[in-house]
Design a protein around this motif. Structure first.
Motif, PDB file in Angstrom:
ATOM      1  N   ARG A   1       0.858  -1.186   0.000  1.00 59.15           N
ATOM      2  CA  ARG A   1       0.000   0.000   0.000  1.00 59.15           C
ATOM      3  C   ARG A   1       0.890   1.231   0.000  1.00 59.15           C
ATOM      4  N   ASP A   2       0.368   2.309  -0.564  1.00 59.89           N
ATOM      5  CA  ASP A   2       1.104   3.565  -0.494  1.00 59.89           C
ATOM      6  C   ASP A   2       0.393   4.485   0.493  1.00 59.89           C
ATOM      7  N   HIS A   3       0.926   5.652   0.693  1.00 53.48           N
ATOM      8  CA  HIS A   3       0.415   6.550   1.740  1.00 53.48           C
ATOM      9  C   HIS A   3      -1.035   6.972   1.506  1.00 53.48           C
ATOM     10  N   ARG A   4      -1.543   6.804   0.290  1.00 51.82           N
ATOM     11  CA  ARG A   4      -2.935   7.190   0.001  1.00 51.82           C
ATOM     12  C   ARG A   4      -3.929   6.067   0.281  1.00 51.82           C
ATOM     13  N   ASP A   5      -3.442   4.840   0.401  1.00 46.47           N
ATOM     14  CA  ASP A   5      -4.325   3.678   0.575  1.00 46.47           C
ATOM     15  C   ASP A   5      -4.589   3.399   2.043  1.00 46.47           C
ATOM     16  N   GLU A   6      -5.812   3.034   2.331  1.00 46.26           N
ATOM     17  CA  GLU A   6      -6.168   2.652   3.698  1.00 46.26           C
ATOM     18  C   GLU A   6      -5.830   1.185   3.963  1.00 46.26           C
ATOM     19  N   ASN A   7      -6.043   0.337   2.958  1.00 52.19           N
ATOM     20  CA  ASN A   7      -5.846  -1.102   3.111  1.00 52.19           C
ATOM     21  C   ASN A   7      -4.708  -1.600   2.229  1.00 52.19           C
TER      22      ASN A   7
END
Length: 69
Positions: free
Chosen positions: A20-26
Motif C-alpha cells: 500500500r502507499d500513503h494514500r491507501d487505507e488497506n
C-alpha cells in the motif's frame, strides 16, 4: 512516495506480499500469477521480494518492510 510492504504466510504454506502507499487505507495483493502472490517456494518468494524492494528504491520510493514474525 512511501510504500509499505508486508509479508503474509498462509497455513497452506503459501507466501504473499501485500502493498500500500500513503494514500491507501488497506493493503492490496500483488496480481495472481506473480511470484509475490501465493508462492509455495519460500526461496523464490524472497528473491522476488528482494527484487521488488530494489525496483521500488530505484524508482525513488521509500519502502517500509514488515516480515512474518
Amino acid at each position: 512516495m512511501q510504500i509499505e510492504l508486508k509479508v503474509e504466510s498462509h497455513p497452506s504454506g503459501r507466501w504473499t506480499l501485500k502493498h500500500r502507499d500513503h494514500r491507501d487505507e488497506n493493503f492490496s495483493d500483488y496480481p495472481a500469477g506473480s511470484p509475490l502472490f501465493g508462492n509455495e517456494n519460500p526461496a523464490k518468494f524472497y528473491r522476488a521480494v528482494a527484487r521488488e524492494i530494489a525496483d521500488l528504491n530505484k524508482q525513488g520510493h521509500e519502502v517500509q518492510y514488515e516480515d512474518v514474525l
